[in-house]
Every structure is written in structure tokens, then in C-alpha cells.
Design an enzyme around this catalytic site. Sequence first.
Site, PDB file in Angstrom:
ATOM      1  N   TYR A 154      48.878  39.134  31.363  1.00  0.00           N
ATOM      2  CA  TYR A 154      47.819  40.057  30.974  1.00  0.00           C
ATOM      3  C   TYR A 154      48.286  41.019  29.700  1.00  0.00           C
ATOM      4  CZ  TYR A 154      45.920  38.601  35.542  1.00  0.00           C
ATOM      5  OH  TYR A 154      45.431  37.804  36.304  1.00  0.00           O
ATOM      6  N   GLU A 177      44.534  34.148  29.626  1.00  0.00           N
ATOM      7  CA  GLU A 177      43.692  35.465  30.211  1.00  0.00           C
ATOM      8  C   GLU A 177      42.964  35.992  28.966  1.00  0.00           C
ATOM      9  OE1 GLU A 177      43.339  36.471  33.130  1.00  0.00           O
ATOM     10  OE2 GLU A 177      44.900  35.122  34.222  1.00  0.00           O
ATOM     11  N   HIS A 210      39.267  40.132  44.993  1.00  0.00           N
ATOM     12  CA  HIS A 210      39.796  40.098  43.526  1.00  0.00           C
ATOM     13  C   HIS A 210      39.277  38.902  42.820  1.00  0.00           C
ATOM     14  CE1 HIS A 210      42.328  41.708  40.124  1.00  0.00           C
ATOM     15  NE2 HIS A 210      42.593  40.159  40.301  1.00  0.00           N
ATOM     16  N   ALA A 211      38.702  38.913  41.540  1.00  0.00           N
ATOM     17  CA  ALA A 211      37.986  37.975  40.737  1.00  0.00           C
ATOM     18  C   ALA A 211      39.133  36.894  40.396  1.00  0.00           C
ATOM     19  CB  ALA A 211      37.361  38.619  39.656  1.00  0.00           C
ATOM     20  N   HIS A 252      38.269  31.520  31.442  1.00  0.00           N
ATOM     21  CA  HIS A 252      39.180  30.567  32.509  1.00  0.00           C
ATOM     22  C   HIS A 252      38.372  29.110  32.521  1.00  0.00           C
ATOM     23  CE1 HIS A 252      42.271  33.512  33.083  1.00  0.00           C
ATOM     24  NE2 HIS A 252      41.484  34.136  34.001  1.00  0.00           N
ATOM     25  N   HIS A 276      35.435  37.285  31.497  1.00  0.00           N
ATOM     26  CA  HIS A 276      36.775  37.174  31.523  1.00  0.00           C
ATOM     27  C   HIS A 276      36.838  35.970  32.272  1.00  0.00           C
ATOM     28  CE1 HIS A 276      41.044  38.025  32.158  1.00  0.00           C
ATOM     29  NE2 HIS A 276      40.759  37.224  33.409  1.00  0.00           N
ATOM     30  N   GLU A 277      36.007  35.518  33.458  1.00  0.00           N
ATOM     31  CA  GLU A 277      36.368  34.710  34.501  1.00  0.00           C
ATOM     32  C   GLU A 277      35.844  33.207  33.914  1.00  0.00           C
ATOM     33  OE1 GLU A 277      38.501  34.827  36.739  1.00  0.00           O
ATOM     34  OE2 GLU A 277      38.748  37.165  36.874  1.00  0.00           O
ATOM     35  N   HIS A 284      48.214  41.372  42.390  1.00  0.00           N
ATOM     36  CA  HIS A 284      48.849  40.284  41.842  1.00  0.00           C
ATOM     37  C   HIS A 284      50.473  40.353  42.588  1.00  0.00           C
ATOM     38  CE1 HIS A 284      45.753  41.123  39.140  1.00  0.00           C
ATOM     39  NE2 HIS A 284      45.840  39.932  38.678  1.00  0.00           N
TER      40      HIS A 284
HETATM   41  O1  X8Z Z   1      43.155  39.847  37.647  1.00  0.00           O
HETATM   42  C1  X8Z Z   1      42.559  40.043  36.659  1.00  0.00           C
HETATM   43  C2  X8Z Z   1      41.390  39.069  36.453  1.00  0.00           C
HETATM   44  C3  X8Z Z   1      41.612  37.901  37.171  1.00  0.00           C
HETATM   45  S1  X8Z Z   1      42.348  36.558  36.402  1.00  0.00           S
HETATM   46  C4  X8Z Z   1      40.163  39.845  37.204  1.00  0.00           C
HETATM   47  N1  X8Z Z   1      42.866  40.656  35.581  1.00  0.00           N
HETATM   48  C5  X8Z Z   1      43.971  41.611  35.656  1.00  0.00           C
HETATM   49  C6  X8Z Z   1      43.515  42.822  36.891  1.00  0.00           C
HETATM   50  O2  X8Z Z   1      42.647  42.964  37.166  1.00  0.00           O
HETATM   51  O3  X8Z Z   1      44.546  43.489  36.989  1.00  0.00           O
HETATM   52  C7  X8Z Z   1      41.855  41.024  34.320  1.00  0.00           C
HETATM   53  C8  X8Z Z   1      42.437  42.170  33.653  1.00  0.00           C
HETATM   54  C9  X8Z Z   1      43.687  42.514  34.266  1.00  0.00           C
HETATM   55 ZN    ZN Z   2      42.029  36.153  34.517  1.00  0.00          ZN
END
Ligand code: X8Z
Ligand code: ZN
Length: 625
Positions: A534, A422, A364-365, A398, A394-395, A524
Site C-alpha cells: 500500500y 493495489e 474488510h473489503a 483488482h 480500488h476493489e 492486515h
Molecule cells: O486494505 C485495503 C483494501 C483492500 S485490498 C480495502 N486498503 C488498505 C487499508 O484499508 O488499510 C486500501 C488502502 C489501504
Molecule cells: Zn486492495
Amino acid sequence: MKIAVSIAALAAALMISPAMAQQAPAPTAAEADAFLAKAEKAMFDHSLISSRAAWINSTYISDDSDAVAAYFGAIGTTMTVDYALEAAKYATAPGLSVETKRRLDLLRTALTLPAPTTPGAAQQLNDLSTRLQSTYGKGKGTLNGQPINGSDIEEKMGSSRNPQELKEMWLSWHDNVGAPMRGDYAKLVDIANAGAKELGFADTGAMWRSKYDMPADDFAKLTDKIWAEVKPLYDELHCYTRTKLNEKYGAEVQPTTGPIRADLLGNMWAQEWGNIYDVVAPAGAGDLGFDVGELLKAKGFVETRPDQVDGPDTPEKQRRGYWEKQMFKIGEGFYSSLGLEPLPATFWDRTQFIKPLDREVVCHASAWDLDNKDDLRVKMCTKINSDDFVTIHHELGHNYYQRAYNKHPYLYLDGANDGFHEAIGDFVALSITPDYLVKIGLLDAAKVPGADKDLGLLLRQAMDKVAFLPFGLLIDKWRWGVFDGSIPQDKMQEGWTDLRLQYQGIIPPAPRDETKFDAGGKYHIPGNTPYTRYFLARILQFQFYEAACKQAGWKGPLHRCSFYGNKDVGAKLNAMLEMGASKPWPDALQTFTGSRNISGRAMTAYFAPLQKWLIAQNKGKSCGW
Ligand code: X8Z
Ligand code: ZN
């Protein structure tokens, strides 16, 4: 029973002299400042080693790296809890500056998972959270009976249009990855709640809601208010998408009324639906003529094969991760065009661009700042597709934020709130318009979709941005409920399925019982990352974007605006980023947008033509579920 305690006995227990116990002098403002300086230095220093342990753990999962990460995590938890408790002592000191008060408050809510001061609790909590995260990282589902890892299954959920395959992947992922976490998660909730109570919060959820420069209850109300602003748009999109899925798959798979089957929406969690744009594309206006992933491939970007091994003579462009890295270079190019400094050389050396061959990682990024200064890195298992092109922006958002606020004291090294953090990269990615793709040489000028494709472009965008909103909200509705006990531990699955139905209007492809733990199948939850951020970000990014396009003097339809190359926007953005967490978030919002309020208005304005069109498409249908 009467309990008599002498002053002397009390003083002995507290290890202070009887005279001090009788009249412990109130701390002074200067002492509060000295305390903060000491606490911030200790936490800063500890973070240097603990973040390295966490990086190693996330990029090389093993029992050993789990143990090391949990060890340093536990020291950090204990230290921060102790300081947070001590902070309370200084909160009432006379003559505290606004700054000192703010930092004392930030310290009190600094931990995501607090532990009680009971011996061993911090270690147990960190053992649990590390194990949960690593379990997720190692997680596999199946496809046609064969094991398939997290990043591959995620991609396949986007591209497969076979309902049997989709169902298998969805069920196997949630059964294999989520369900085994159930016991650990319940234990973790109990410990964190005990920690939150010691710090003076009703429960961990209340502590999370206290981080938004307003009373916790007001914050919960604010999120509901914003949801009410955007829900009509979601409802139309849900109705329209359900019709299209019914047309594609038939009533056996997707009935014309009621909820949507969760595995048909192009995403494991049904959180963003852009991957099934082909299913919902409107006749005529539907073919956009491009997809960023396809454009990249047409330009020669070649995805690293999972089994590819480099030799000493492998040419640079054929090495593992080369093309994925080039996607990051494009992302960096955008930020540079705004006048922000390029990423440091170490970013390119230390970032994990692709899934390594030889070990388990958390795919997960995420974006990291290892030294609170400029050791910036991303950890990602990049694929060459449009989702990951957006995720890269997105990354990087940050990372640029982290670097912009790096001069502040430790407790200010954060976003104005977590939603801001975010939102930055997403806001930048809204500028990935057809004209922008022409400018960077990915799209031929002749292929720019005309105004007749505006609805298609908006629908493509809405499938990701609008579809996400109820998901963004419900994750923490569930967690807040689990933390405060309104979702009992023997009903965690039911609570999850109910909220998914209530907010998103989706149902799992097969019944789920309390042996399951579908929440654990979403990163998460085992990763213990609060999620309301988010939801806020989805809203804020449109406010930022509207403001940037206004600053840039854009005149056309909002969704065609790209502020690429605009240094004025960049300077204004940087002014907000540099503030970090030093000021209440409305101040930061005002710095960039002129407004102090978070509101869904900019988002609904962006999608207004689409909403009108969706209402017309849905005429005569019985929408809702
Ligand atoms: O978790 C993330 C990022 C890492 S900060 C990739 N996001 C949420 C997800 O993937 O559930 C970005 C959008 C929503
Ligand atoms: Zn993020």
C-alpha cells in the site's frame, strides 16, 4: 564424535539407489519445465476449491467454516512448500530460459506464510491464521457502553467529533479485538519463520522482501529512499493538522506541540485523515461545496438499514443492498469508459455488497477471482459515503487486473508486484474530479468549485493520500522486526507504539502495556496481508495518473485531470495489466509510464502548491514531535 554414513545408508534414507546417489544427474531444462507445468497445474486446481472455502469462511464465519478453510489452506501450504523446495533442485539446471528461472523464483516466494515440513505444522499454521482472521471479523468495540461492530465503528470514528466517544471507541476496539490475538500471533510468527528458514530465507520478513525483482536489502533501502522524498510533505501536513486539532479541541485534548492523539484523525488507525477535512479546511478556500457521499444521498441513494428485512413485495429499489450495488455500477462505468469489458453477470450475483443481517463476516473489503478466470467478486460491507466510493474503485481495480492477466500460467497470475495491484483502482479514483462528477450526473455544473478552491481540493486529497504514507511504511517495519526478532515477542506492543510515534507522530489516547496488542486491531495483521504494497501503491498511483493525464493531453492543474472516457489511456493501461507478473515490474511500469523507476516525484509534483501553502501556514510554529 565422528559420524560415519555409508553411501548405501544415505541412499536408503533418500529412497534412491546407491548408483543414483553416487552420481545424481543434474536436472535438465526440459525437466525443469515439466516440473513447473506439473506444479502449476496442481496449485491451480487446488486453488479452485481452497478459494471457495476461503470465500465461504469470510462471508459466513463459523467454527465449521473456519475448520474447512483451514483444512484446504493447510493442503495448499503443504503443496506449495513441497514444490518450492523442489524448485531449488532445478534452479541450477543448465540452459534454463529466463521465463523458467522467473517462474522457479516466483514459486519459491509464492507463500505469504510458509510452514516447515514438520508433520502438523501446516495445519497448525492455517488453524492459527484462520482463527486470527475470524476473530477480527467478529470483533466489536463499544460506544456509550453499547457493542458496535467493525464497519459501524469505522464509520463512527470518521464522523464523531466528541473526544470522549472517540477515545472509548479507540480503546475498546484495540482492547477487545487486538489484545486477545497476542498469543496466537506469536505462535504463528514462530511457525512461519521456521518455514521461511527451510526455504532458505533468514525469516518470513526477508522472504516478503524478496518479491520485488531485486535483492531483499535493496528493496528495504528503496522504500526508505522513497519515504525520504515525501516525508517533508507529511511533516508539514502533520504540523498544520495538529494546529487545527488544537484549535478545535483545546490543549487538554490536543497540545500545540508533540504528537497527535491517534483517535482524533477521523480513522480508527489514523491512516487516512480525509474524514476530518471539516476540522482542517482553510478559511475561504475550504468549503468545496460537495462531498461524494452527500451527493449520492442527494440523488436518492439510500443506505440499507442494519435491521431492514425484505419481503416478497419489497420494490427493487428498496431491497437490501440495492443502492450500494448502484455505487458499484458507477465504478464499473468508469472502467467501461476506458474500453474495458463490463464485469461478468456472476459478479453481480455473487458479490457481497453489504453486511448480511444474519451472520458474522469479514467486513474488510477485498476483491476475489475464484476461478483464476472470470469468477470475479468483491466482498464489502459498503456504506454510502465518500470513503467507500473510493474503495469500490480500488476493489474493482483488482478485479479488472485479475481478468486482464488470466491467460498466463499460474505463477504469473498476479500483479507486476503487489504495489501495482493495489495502485490500479486508486489511480482510477484520482480521476473522480468535480468535472467527472458533473459528467456522471452527480454534481450540478454550477456547483463545480472554482480555481479559488484548488487548495481546498488538494488538502482534502492530501489528508487521505499523504497522511497514509508513514502508516503504509511502518506496518511492515513492525512486522519485519517481529519476524527477525529485533522486536522481541515480549515487546510487540512497545515496538508498535514506538513506530507509530516515530513515523506518524501519533500517540494512543491512553498508555498501552504489554498485555495489549494494538497491531491486531488492524485487519492486515490478523489477515496476514503484507502491507508495504500500500505504501508502494500510494506512490505508484501518482506516477500512473501523471502518465495517463499526459497521454490524454491534459493541460490544467494535475489534480483537475480526469481521464474518464479516454480509450487510448484504457488500451495502454490494459497492455500493462495483461502482463500480470510475467515480467519484472520495471518493465510493466515502463509500458505505461515510460519510466523504469518508482519515485515520489509525481506525488510531490501533484501536491506542490499545497506544500508551499502549508509551509506558509506553519511559519513560526515548532513543527515535529
Ligand atoms: O486494505 C485495503 C483494501 C483492500 S485490498 C480495502 N486498503 C488498505 C487499508 O484499508 O488499510 C486500501 C488502502 C489501504
Ligand atoms: Zn486492495
